[in-house]
Scaffold this motif. Structure first.
Motif, PDB file in Angstrom:
ATOM      1  N   ALA A  98      38.684  30.201  44.300  1.00  0.00           N
ATOM      2  CA  ALA A  98      39.037  29.714  45.630  1.00  0.00           C
ATOM      3  C   ALA A  98      40.486  30.047  45.964  1.00  0.00           C
ATOM      4  N   ALA A  99      41.373  29.896  44.982  1.00  0.00           N
ATOM      5  CA  ALA A  99      42.785  30.207  45.203  1.00  0.00           C
ATOM      6  C   ALA A  99      42.991  31.708  45.397  1.00  0.00           C
ATOM      7  N   THR A 100      42.288  32.514  44.608  1.00  0.00           N
ATOM      8  CA  THR A 100      42.392  33.966  44.744  1.00  0.00           C
ATOM      9  C   THR A 100      41.923  34.423  46.114  1.00  0.00           C
ATOM     10  N   GLN A 101      40.798  33.917  46.550  1.00  0.00           N
ATOM     11  CA  GLN A 101      40.258  34.307  47.854  1.00  0.00           C
ATOM     12  C   GLN A 101      41.189  33.901  48.988  1.00  0.00           C
ATOM     13  N   ALA A 102      41.830  32.729  48.867  1.00  0.00           N
ATOM     14  CA  ALA A 102      42.785  32.298  49.887  1.00  0.00           C
ATOM     15  C   ALA A 102      43.972  33.253  49.951  1.00  0.00           C
ATOM     16  N   ALA A 103      44.457  33.687  48.781  1.00  0.00           N
ATOM     17  CA  ALA A 103      45.579  34.616  48.745  1.00  0.00           C
ATOM     18  C   ALA A 103      45.183  35.975  49.313  1.00  0.00           C
ATOM     19  N   GLN A 104      44.008  36.446  48.952  1.00  0.00           N
ATOM     20  CA  GLN A 104      43.545  37.733  49.446  1.00  0.00           C
ATOM     21  C   GLN A 104      43.323  37.719  50.951  1.00  0.00           C
ATOM     22  N   GLN A 105      42.808  36.633  51.474  1.00  0.00           N
ATOM     23  CA  GLN A 105      42.605  36.516  52.922  1.00  0.00           C
ATOM     24  C   GLN A 105      43.928  36.536  53.676  1.00  0.00           C
ATOM     25  N   ALA A 106      45.001  36.117  52.990  1.00  0.00           N
ATOM     26  CA  ALA A 106      46.332  36.136  53.604  1.00  0.00           C
ATOM     27  C   ALA A 106      47.027  37.475  53.410  1.00  0.00           C
ATOM     28  N   GLY A 107      46.372  38.414  52.699  1.00  0.00           N
ATOM     29  CA  GLY A 107      46.923  39.756  52.565  1.00  0.00           C
ATOM     30  C   GLY A 107      47.671  40.036  51.285  1.00  0.00           C
ATOM     31  N   SER A 108      47.408  39.276  50.218  1.00  0.00           N
ATOM     32  CA  SER A 108      48.116  39.499  48.966  1.00  0.00           C
ATOM     33  C   SER A 108      47.751  40.838  48.349  1.00  0.00           C
ATOM     34  N   GLY A 109      48.569  41.276  47.403  1.00  0.00           N
ATOM     35  CA  GLY A 109      48.235  42.416  46.582  1.00  0.00           C
ATOM     36  C   GLY A 109      47.298  41.981  45.468  1.00  0.00           C
ATOM     37  N   PRO A 110      47.193  42.773  44.391  1.00  0.00           N
ATOM     38  CA  PRO A 110      46.298  42.417  43.278  1.00  0.00           C
ATOM     39  C   PRO A 110      46.630  41.041  42.703  1.00  0.00           C
ATOM     40  N   VAL A 111      45.584  40.264  42.410  1.00  0.00           N
ATOM     41  CA  VAL A 111      45.756  38.918  41.877  1.00  0.00           C
ATOM     42  C   VAL A 111      45.350  38.883  40.411  1.00  0.00           C
ATOM     43  N   ARG A 112      46.185  38.269  39.598  1.00  0.00           N
ATOM     44  CA  ARG A 112      45.875  37.993  38.203  1.00  0.00           C
ATOM     45  C   ARG A 112      45.979  36.492  37.981  1.00  0.00           C
ATOM     46  N   VAL A 113      45.323  35.997  36.944  1.00  0.00           N
ATOM     47  CA  VAL A 113      45.331  34.561  36.693  1.00  0.00           C
ATOM     48  C   VAL A 113      45.655  34.297  35.228  1.00  0.00           C
ATOM     49  N   VAL A 114      46.243  33.132  34.977  1.00  0.00           N
ATOM     50  CA  VAL A 114      46.521  32.709  33.606  1.00  0.00           C
ATOM     51  C   VAL A 114      46.388  31.196  33.538  1.00  0.00           C
ATOM     52  N   THR A 115      45.837  30.719  32.444  1.00  0.00           N
ATOM     53  CA  THR A 115      45.725  29.276  32.215  1.00  0.00           C
ATOM     54  C   THR A 115      46.249  28.943  30.823  1.00  0.00           C
ATOM     55  N   LEU A 116      46.629  27.700  30.656  1.00  0.00           N
ATOM     56  CA  LEU A 116      47.030  27.252  29.327  1.00  0.00           C
ATOM     57  C   LEU A 116      45.835  27.288  28.387  1.00  0.00           C
ATOM     58  N   ALA A 117      44.671  26.847  28.864  1.00  0.00           N
ATOM     59  CA  ALA A 117      43.494  26.763  27.989  1.00  0.00           C
ATOM     60  C   ALA A 117      42.262  27.325  28.688  1.00  0.00           C
ATOM     61  N   ARG A 118      41.306  27.734  27.866  1.00  0.00           N
ATOM     62  CA  ARG A 118      40.045  28.312  28.366  1.00  0.00           C
ATOM     63  C   ARG A 118      38.879  27.620  27.665  1.00  0.00           C
ATOM     64  N   VAL A 119      37.962  27.099  28.468  1.00  0.00           N
ATOM     65  CA  VAL A 119      36.734  26.531  27.914  1.00  0.00           C
ATOM     66  C   VAL A 119      35.854  27.691  27.444  1.00  0.00           C
ATOM     67  N   ALA A 120      35.364  27.611  26.218  1.00  0.00           N
ATOM     68  CA  ALA A 120      34.505  28.666  25.669  1.00  0.00           C
ATOM     69  C   ALA A 120      33.426  28.039  24.818  1.00  0.00           C
ATOM     70  N   LYS A 121      32.264  28.648  24.811  1.00  0.00           N
ATOM     71  CA  LYS A 121      31.177  28.151  23.980  1.00  0.00           C
ATOM     72  C   LYS A 121      31.485  28.321  22.516  1.00  0.00           C
ATOM     73  N   GLU A 122      31.075  27.355  21.723  1.00  0.00           N
ATOM     74  CA  GLU A 122      31.240  27.462  20.285  1.00  0.00           C
ATOM     75  C   GLU A 122      30.377  28.597  19.754  1.00  0.00           C
ATOM     76  N   THR A 123      30.939  29.379  18.831  1.00  0.00           N
ATOM     77  CA  THR A 123      30.177  30.484  18.236  1.00  0.00           C
ATOM     78  C   THR A 123      29.888  30.219  16.783  1.00  0.00           C
TER      79      THR A 123
END
Length: 243
Positions: free
Chosen positions: A218-243
């Motif tokens: 949702a945040a990426t799409q809002a930025a792109q609709q406003a005319g941003s350049g390429p968007v990248r994302v980073v988070t402190l943590a990532r939910v992942a399935k146990e392997t």
């Protein structure tokens, strides 16, 4: 010399404590041995879009997880520093709900490490926004704390209110991916007085944790609709399935 003496005295009165369990450690903003061992730092082969760890080794083509191949992300690249379990989960919850704002400083270092060689010059850093009603209740935006500390580590500009949460949304906990995306539809926009800062410019969006990626989408799409350049994302943590 005076400053060093004051610091030594403070260390004697307030010894450095582990960020997670409170055990004494060698330096401020550190983890003790057991908590370090229980921290799932993400490394090795990862999905280039969402940062989730992948099994085995990949050569040649840029690796992507099944979810990102099935439903391509709206952003270009994504990274995360920790797995959202054990110590990683405790750190996120303490930062988000426990008023442990000091966690943002070491967390940003780990996030900066995860981002190595990802960011083009002049990237603008911005946090995922909170709605004002939630901000009043929590008193701070944990994603903004991370974004500010990360910008300082990377020596890049940041804008705390580049995006706005225009409507309150229910908590996303317990919702599936489709419901998360639907809940956030139209909930984020670019700040009308900040558009000029993102037009045509590379953007890095910062959040505390990624589950389905609905908020970051949702945040990426809002930025792109406003005319941003390429968007990248980073988070402190990532939910992942146990392997």
């Amino acid at each position: 010399m005076l400053a060093k003496g004051i610091q030594t005295a403070l260390s004697a009165v307030y010894p450095a404590r582990c960020l997670t369990c409170g055990a004494m450690v060698d330096s401020d903003f550190g983890l003790c041995g057991p908590c370090w061992r229980d921290t799932g730092f993400i490394g090795g082969t990862i999905c280039d879009c969402c940062g989730v760890p992948l099994p085995g080794e990949h050569h040649g083509d840029t690796p992507h997880c099944d979810a990102c191949m099935t439903a391509p992300r709206s952003w270009e690249q994504g990274r995360a520093a920790l797995l959202y379990r054990d110590t990683g989960r405790k750190l996120v919850l303490a930062l988000k709900h426990g008023d442990r704002q000091e966690i943002a400083k070491p967390a940003a270092l780990w996030m900066a490490s995860a981002l190595r060689d990802c960011l083009p010059p002049q990237t603008l850093i911005a946090p995922v926004p909170l709605h004002w009603t939630r901000m009043i209740k929590r008193r701070y935006n944990q994603s903004a704390l991370l974004a500010k500390a990360l910008a300082a580590h990377l020596d890049l500009p940041w804008c705390p209110d580049l995006l706005q949460r225009t409507k309150p949304t229910r908590a996303l906990d317990g919702l599936g991916g489709r419901d998360r995306h639907e809940t956030l539809r139209g909930a984020i926009r670019a700040h009308p007085k900040r558009w000029h800062r993102l037009v045509g410019r590379p953007l890095l969006l910062v959040d505390d944790v990624m589950t389905s990626g609905a908020t970051l989408s949702a945040a990426t799409q809002a930025a792109q609709q406003a005319g941003s350049g390429p968007v990248r994302v980073v988070t402190l943590a990532r939910v992942a399935k146990e392997t």
